[in-house]
Enzyme design. Structure first.
Site, PDB file in Angstrom:
ATOM      1  N   ASP A  26      31.709   2.929 -15.464  1.00  0.00           N
ATOM      2  CA  ASP A  26      30.364   2.828 -15.746  1.00  0.00           C
ATOM      3  C   ASP A  26      29.569   2.240 -14.537  1.00  0.00           C
ATOM      4  OD1 ASP A  26      28.063   3.144 -17.376  1.00  0.00           O
ATOM      5  OD2 ASP A  26      28.356   1.558 -18.382  1.00  0.00           O
ATOM      6  N   GLY A  29      25.023   5.152 -11.919  1.00  0.00           N
ATOM      7  CA  GLY A  29      23.641   5.526 -12.092  1.00  0.00           C
ATOM      8  C   GLY A  29      22.768   4.254 -11.328  1.00  0.00           C
ATOM      9  N   ARG A  30      23.034   3.110 -11.786  1.00  0.00           N
ATOM     10  CA  ARG A  30      22.330   1.834 -11.363  1.00  0.00           C
ATOM     11  C   ARG A  30      22.950   1.619  -9.684  1.00  0.00           C
ATOM     12  NH1 ARG A  30      24.378  -1.475 -16.303  1.00  0.00           N
ATOM     13  NH2 ARG A  30      25.560   0.441 -16.771  1.00  0.00           N
ATOM     14  N   TRP A  31      24.121   1.742  -9.523  1.00  0.00           N
ATOM     15  CA  TRP A  31      24.684   1.931  -8.057  1.00  0.00           C
ATOM     16  C   TRP A  31      23.481   2.583  -7.414  1.00  0.00           C
ATOM     17  CZ3 TRP A  31      26.332   4.495  -4.015  1.00  0.00           C
ATOM     18  CH2 TRP A  31      27.094   3.820  -3.017  1.00  0.00           C
ATOM     19  N   SER A  71      31.772  11.475 -21.476  1.00  0.00           N
ATOM     20  CA  SER A  71      31.644  11.348 -23.147  1.00  0.00           C
ATOM     21  C   SER A  71      31.093  12.266 -23.763  1.00  0.00           C
ATOM     22  CB  SER A  71      31.113   9.911 -23.653  1.00  0.00           C
ATOM     23  OG  SER A  71      29.733  10.090 -23.593  1.00  0.00           O
ATOM     24  N   ASN A  74      27.418  11.928 -23.566  1.00  0.00           N
ATOM     25  CA  ASN A  74      26.842  12.253 -22.244  1.00  0.00           C
ATOM     26  C   ASN A  74      26.040  13.550 -22.033  1.00  0.00           C
ATOM     27  OD1 ASN A  74      29.491  10.155 -20.375  1.00  0.00           O
ATOM     28  ND2 ASN A  74      27.338   9.574 -21.123  1.00  0.00           N
ATOM     29  N   SER A 201      31.754   2.132 -26.154  1.00  0.00           N
ATOM     30  CA  SER A 201      31.123   3.517 -26.095  1.00  0.00           C
ATOM     31  C   SER A 201      32.126   4.788 -26.449  1.00  0.00           C
ATOM     32  CB  SER A 201      30.580   3.899 -24.610  1.00  0.00           C
ATOM     33  OG  SER A 201      29.711   2.763 -24.423  1.00  0.00           O
TER      34      SER A 201
HETATM   35  C1  IPE Z   1      30.422   5.206 -21.209  1.00  0.00           C
HETATM   36  O1  IPE Z   1      29.262   5.148 -20.452  1.00  0.00           O
HETATM   37  C2  IPE Z   1      30.980   6.880 -20.894  1.00  0.00           C
HETATM   38  C3  IPE Z   1      31.448   6.888 -19.347  1.00  0.00           C
HETATM   39  C4  IPE Z   1      31.688   6.026 -18.462  1.00  0.00           C
HETATM   40  C5  IPE Z   1      32.065   8.207 -19.002  1.00  0.00           C
HETATM   41  P1  IPE Z   1      27.661   5.391 -20.890  1.00  0.00           P
HETATM   42  O2  IPE Z   1      26.977   5.049 -19.550  1.00  0.00           O
HETATM   43  O3  IPE Z   1      27.762   6.732 -21.326  1.00  0.00           O
HETATM   44  O4  IPE Z   1      27.705   4.454 -22.109  1.00  0.00           O
HETATM   45  P2  IPE Z   1      26.549   3.873 -22.593  1.00  0.00           P
HETATM   46  O5  IPE Z   1      25.577   4.650 -22.950  1.00  0.00           O
HETATM   47  O6  IPE Z   1      25.849   2.722 -21.785  1.00  0.00           O
HETATM   48  O7  IPE Z   1      27.230   3.115 -24.042  1.00  0.00           O
HETATM   49  C1  IPE Z   2      29.098   6.141 -15.669  1.00  0.00           C
HETATM   50  O1  IPE Z   2      27.795   6.025 -15.015  1.00  0.00           O
HETATM   51  C2  IPE Z   2      29.192   7.559 -15.416  1.00  0.00           C
HETATM   52  C3  IPE Z   2      29.024   8.567 -16.661  1.00  0.00           C
HETATM   53  C4  IPE Z   2      28.666   8.107 -17.897  1.00  0.00           C
HETATM   54  C5  IPE Z   2      29.210   9.927 -16.348  1.00  0.00           C
HETATM   55  P1  IPE Z   2      26.452   5.841 -15.625  1.00  0.00           P
HETATM   56  O2  IPE Z   2      25.856   7.161 -15.099  1.00  0.00           O
HETATM   57  O3  IPE Z   2      26.439   5.747 -17.001  1.00  0.00           O
HETATM   58  O4  IPE Z   2      25.928   4.762 -14.667  1.00  0.00           O
HETATM   59  P2  IPE Z   2      24.417   3.740 -15.245  1.00  0.00           P
HETATM   60  O5  IPE Z   2      25.211   3.056 -16.499  1.00  0.00           O
HETATM   61  O6  IPE Z   2      23.557   4.544 -15.730  1.00  0.00           O
HETATM   62  O7  IPE Z   2      24.439   2.727 -14.293  1.00  0.00           O
HETATM   63 MG    MG Z   3      26.156   4.053 -18.131  1.00  0.00          MG
END
Ligand code: IPE
Ligand code: IPE
Ligand code: MG
Length: 245
Positions: A26, A29-31, A71, A74, A201
Site C-alpha cells: 500500500d 498512490g501517495r508516493w 483487491s 479495488n 482491508s
Molecule cells: C489494500 O489497499 C489493497 C492492496 C494493497 C492491493 P487499499 O488502498 O485498497 O486499502 P484501503 O482502501 O485503504 O483500505
Molecule cells: C496500493 O497502493 C496498490 C493497490 C491498491 C493496487 P494505493 O494505490 O492504494 O496507494 P495509496 O493508498 O492511494 O497511497
Molecule cells: Mg491504498
C-alpha cells in the site's frame, strides 16, 4: 505457525524468521502524489519493489511470501488506474521467470475468472510449470478478497455435501482450509502493512488469525530490504502464545 530456525549467516538478520510473510503493498498512490506524478507511476514503482522484495525474501530463505496486489474492492477505482495495474500485472507475469528463477512456486490468490482468457491461461500455466519448485512459494493476490475466498470455499464444500461426497459433520477447520486459495500454504506468521494504514482491508482474514502485525509509515515503493530487516527483528522479539500461556 511453525517457525524454522536458521543458521545466522547474516548479522543483519535474527535467528528466527517467519515461515510465511504477507505484504499489503500500500501507498503507491501517495508516493506518486508526493512527486507530482500520476498514481499509475506509483504503481510502476511499487511493482519494481515487489520484484526486489521477492528476490530478497528468496535470498534470505523465507519459505512463503504473499503480496496483495489488487483487491476485490479495488475495481471501484477509476478505469484508467485499474487498467494500468492489470497491464503491469501482465508485464510482470510474462517476465516472472527472469526474476524468480527456476526455484520458486507461484500461486495466484483470487478469482481468476474475471480476467481475459489469455491472461487466465498465463496464470494457470505459470502455476502448473512451477508447481514442483520448493525453495520458496510466492503468492500473488489479485482480484482477491478474504470474504470472497471464504464464500468460495463454502460453496465448494456445500456442493460436496449435496453430491454425497462428504457429510456436513466432516467439515472442520483443517478441511475448510484446504478449499481456501492458499490451500497447503501455512498460516501467515508476519503481516506487514506499509503506508501508515492500520487495517487488513480484507486480506487473508482466515490465514492471519494468529499473525503478528507490523505497520510502518514508509510507503510501499520505499519499503526496502532494510525496512524488512527491521520488521524481522521486531518479529523475532514477539512472544507468540496461540492462546496458551
Ligand atoms: C489494500 O489497499 C489493497 C492492496 C494493497 C492491493 P487499499 O488502498 O485498497 O486499502 P484501503 O482502501 O485503504 O483500505
Ligand atoms: C496500493 O497502493 C496498490 C493497490 C491498491 C493496487 P494505493 O494505490 O492504494 O496507494 P495509496 O493508498 O492511494 O497511497
Ligand atoms: Mg491504498
Amino acid at each position: 505457525m511453525a517457525l524454522f530456525k536458521r543458521k545466522n549467516t547474516d548479522s543483519n538478520l535474527p535467528d528466527i524468521l517467519p515461515e510465511h510473510i504477507a505484504f499489503i503493498m500500500d501507498g503507491n498512490g501517495r508516493w506518486a502524489k508526493k512527486r507530482g506524478m500520476p498514481r499509475k507511476f506509483g504503481h510502476r514503482e511499487g511493482a519494481k519493489n515487489f520484484k526486489r522484495i521477492t528476490q530478497y525474501c528468496k535470498d534470505i530463505g523465507i519459505k512463503n511470501v504473499t503480496f496483495y496486489a489488487f483487491s476485490t474492492e479495488n475495481w471501484k477505482r477509476p478505469k484508467d488506474e485499474v487498467e494500468a495495474i492489470i497491464e503491469l500485472f501482465r508485464e510482470y507475469i510474462v517476465d516472472v521467470r527472469n526474476y524468480i528463477g527456476e526455484e520458486v512456486r507461484v500461486l495466484f490468490l483470487g478469482d481468476k475468472k474475471i480476467f481475459d482468457d489469455d491472461l487466465q491461461k498465463k496464470m494457470n500455466d505459470l502455476e502448473e510449470d512451477t508447481k514442483e519448485y520448493s525453495k520458496m512459494t510466492m503468492l500473488l493476490a489479485i482480484n482477491y478478497g478474504g470474504r470472497d475466498e471464504i464464500v468460495h470455499a463454502s460453496k465448494i464444500l456445500a456442493e460436496k455435501v449435496r453430491n454425497n461426497e462428504i457429510e456436513s459433520e466432516d467439515i472442520d477447520e483443517v478441511m475448510f482450509q484446504k478449499y481456501l486459495y492458499t490451500a497447503d500454504v501455512p498460516d501467515v506468521d508476519l503481516m506487514i502493512r506499509p503506508s501508515g494504514e492500520v487495517r487488513l482491508s480484507n486480506f487473508l482474514i482466515w490465514q492471519s488469525a494468529y499473525a503478528e502485525f507490523y505497520f510502518t509509515d514508509v510507503l510501499w515503493p520505499d519499503f526496502s530490504e532494510k525496512e524488512l530487516n527491521k520488521a524481522l527483528a521486531d518479529f523475532s522479539r514477539r512472544s507468540r502464545r496461540f492462546g496458551g500461556v
